[in-house]
Write an enzyme that holds these catalytic residues in place. Sequence first.
Site, PDB file in Angstrom:
ATOM      1  N   ASP A  30      87.600  43.303 108.664  1.00 21.19           N
ATOM      2  CA  ASP A  30      88.629  42.337 109.046  1.00 21.19           C
ATOM      3  C   ASP A  30      89.784  43.101 109.680  1.00 21.19           C
ATOM      4  OD1 ASP A  30      89.089  39.189 107.920  1.00 21.19           O
ATOM      5  OD2 ASP A  30      90.834  40.216 108.783  1.00 21.19           O
ATOM      6  N   CYS A 263      85.479  21.862 107.876  1.00 25.56           N
ATOM      7  CA  CYS A 263      84.199  21.747 108.587  1.00 25.56           C
ATOM      8  C   CYS A 263      83.935  20.370 109.189  1.00 25.56           C
ATOM      9  CB  CYS A 263      83.069  22.113 107.648  1.00 25.56           C
ATOM     10  SG  CYS A 263      83.314  23.734 106.927  1.00 25.56           S
TER      11      CYS A 263
HETATM   12  C1  UGA Z   1      80.580  21.036 104.254  1.00 26.43           C
HETATM   13  C2  UGA Z   1      79.068  20.876 104.042  1.00 26.43           C
HETATM   14  O1  UGA Z   1      78.814  20.117 102.859  1.00 26.43           O
HETATM   15  C3  UGA Z   1      78.382  22.254 103.908  1.00 26.43           C
HETATM   16  O2  UGA Z   1      76.974  22.096 103.821  1.00 26.43           O
HETATM   17  C4  UGA Z   1      78.728  23.077 105.157  1.00 26.43           C
HETATM   18  O3  UGA Z   1      78.166  24.390 105.079  1.00 26.43           O
HETATM   19  C5  UGA Z   1      80.226  23.203 105.280  1.00 26.43           C
HETATM   20  O4  UGA Z   1      80.806  21.886 105.385  1.00 26.43           O
HETATM   21  C6  UGA Z   1      80.500  24.010 106.537  1.00 26.43           C
HETATM   22  O5  UGA Z   1      80.171  23.566 107.641  1.00 26.43           O
HETATM   23  O6  UGA Z   1      80.935  25.185 106.414  1.00 26.43           O
HETATM   24  P1  UGA Z   1      82.680  21.470 102.606  1.00 26.43           P
HETATM   25  O7  UGA Z   1      83.536  21.151 103.791  1.00 26.43           O
HETATM   26  O8  UGA Z   1      82.983  22.670 101.784  1.00 26.43           O
HETATM   27  O9  UGA Z   1      81.133  21.617 103.065  1.00 26.43           O
HETATM   28  O10 UGA Z   1      82.774  20.253 101.595  1.00 26.43           O
HETATM   29  P2  UGA Z   1      81.920  18.932 101.226  1.00 26.43           P
HETATM   30  O11 UGA Z   1      81.552  19.004  99.812  1.00 26.43           O
HETATM   31  O12 UGA Z   1      80.852  18.689 102.194  1.00 26.43           O
HETATM   32  O13 UGA Z   1      83.049  17.803 101.376  1.00 26.43           O
HETATM   33  C7  UGA Z   1      83.673  17.525 102.622  1.00 26.43           C
HETATM   34  C8  UGA Z   1      84.565  16.322 102.494  1.00 26.43           C
HETATM   35  O14 UGA Z   1      83.806  15.132 102.327  1.00 26.43           O
HETATM   36  C9  UGA Z   1      85.546  16.368 101.315  1.00 26.43           C
HETATM   37  O15 UGA Z   1      86.797  15.907 101.734  1.00 26.43           O
HETATM   38  C10 UGA Z   1      84.921  15.433 100.303  1.00 26.43           C
HETATM   39  O16 UGA Z   1      85.864  14.838  99.436  1.00 26.43           O
HETATM   40  C11 UGA Z   1      84.298  14.391 101.225  1.00 26.43           C
HETATM   41  N1  UGA Z   1      83.179  13.660 100.586  1.00 26.43           N
HETATM   42  C12 UGA Z   1      82.035  14.299 100.273  1.00 26.43           C
HETATM   43  C13 UGA Z   1      83.300  12.298 100.342  1.00 26.43           C
HETATM   44  O17 UGA Z   1      84.352  11.677 100.632  1.00 26.43           O
HETATM   45  N2  UGA Z   1      82.245  11.631  99.787  1.00 26.43           N
HETATM   46  C14 UGA Z   1      81.081  12.268  99.467  1.00 26.43           C
HETATM   47  O18 UGA Z   1      80.163  11.575  98.970  1.00 26.43           O
HETATM   48  C15 UGA Z   1      80.975  13.625  99.706  1.00 26.43           C
END
Ligand code: UGA
Length: 434
Positions: A30, A263
Amino acid sequence: MKIAVIGTGYVGLVSGTCFSEFGHEVTCVDKDPKKIEALNNDIMPIYEPGLDTLVSKNRTGGRLHFTTDLKDAMRGAEAVFIAVGTPSRRGDGHADLQYVFAAVDEAADYIDSYTVVVTKSTVPVGTGARIRERLAAKLDESLFDVASNPEFLREGAAIEDFMRPNRVVCGADSDRAQEVLRELYRPLYLNETPVLFTSRETAEVIKYAANAFLATKISFINEMADLCEKVGADVQQVARGIGLDSRIGSKFLHAGPGYGGSCFPKDTRALVSTADEHQVPMRIVRSVVEVNEERKRAMADKIIRACGGAVDGKKIAILGLTFKPNTDDMRESPSLDIIPALQKAGASIAAHDPKGMEEAAEMFENITLSEDPYDIMADADALVILTEWNQFRALDMARVKSLLKTPTLVDLRNIYANADMTGFTYVGVGRAPE
Ligand code: UGA
């Protein structure tokens, strides 16, 4: 196998650490000397459960190194992973690739034997080809291949996702590059993880398609929640009722205040931009983005309605500021839209988050933050749950009621059941007519 990872952000740090846990020799690079010094002292730049232990273990085991010296990191490395940021470019939603190309150009200076240059950062389809062109302008083509190995880890569960993934996707066009990637992921063959070999372009599209599909499920269920509220249906039962159909699946059907994070918002916008460039309308993903943007504003209105239609001069207590639990990440968190909207309507805000308060202190103006979740509730006109941290799932409701001026609970993550909320005006998402 010896590898280098450029970028110690979320993806780079977790991937590098987990590769070292597989037994590979990993050097993470980094540009930020403070970050490297901290990592060499086992101080993590982010909060991710289990990461500190794994870093410490592999660092002291001599398999994981941190440095600012790219030349040193690349000596003898068979693969170099590009894991730098690809933020949304201001204005047009495209992924900003300047850090990716800068890392590639710099790495090229130190390639003197066959090396696979692998993109781990989320990059639009066609980026691998552009990286190949850049390298070919500097290096003999026998010295490198360019591959795409997208990451599917979730913040808060990143280590588990890396060590026990649903699948690994390797986009590599040459046998030699495929062999290097196969060797890297060999430990996962033991638990029969599907490892998919595709073309580089296909792998690049898979990453965006996966995130866009998950975001689509969320926007879909959020719209269903709106309908449920109007007709007296329960969106959680709807989600269960459809999710038990294995063609649909039960995951990512939790209605809430809209998706945030580093993401989904960025990747859905970038996918629409890429599709536009290729004259593909991509109407579904475009709507998913719109529904999500609209949703955050609508949630502020929902809170205002729960407070009797106006919040001017009222105090609102907020539990949860990060975009999801188990992270300190505030990027594109719904709280960043909802709180300012409430303040604009005249409310004063007191908030608590188990891990996000340091970042939140810099991002919000005129907000009172407290380490104690109950402190913020004193004399508040309403309590709002914005993020479903486990700590908020078993609040002492008698105490909450005694602290609040008006016993109103707006639960934007549906972690409580209407029936348990006697004595409260309880408002969930998609569960009862308001
Ligand atoms: C997401 C993907 O789930 C990962 O597979 C991916 O690798 C990652 O993006 C990336 O591209 O690096 P992340 O952003 O860490 O992961 O979090 P998530 O658990 O997917 O949640 C994303 C958002 O969706 C959060 O705000 C969460 O509260 C919301 N969410 C998730 C909902 O509102 N409802 C759900 O049923 C699930």
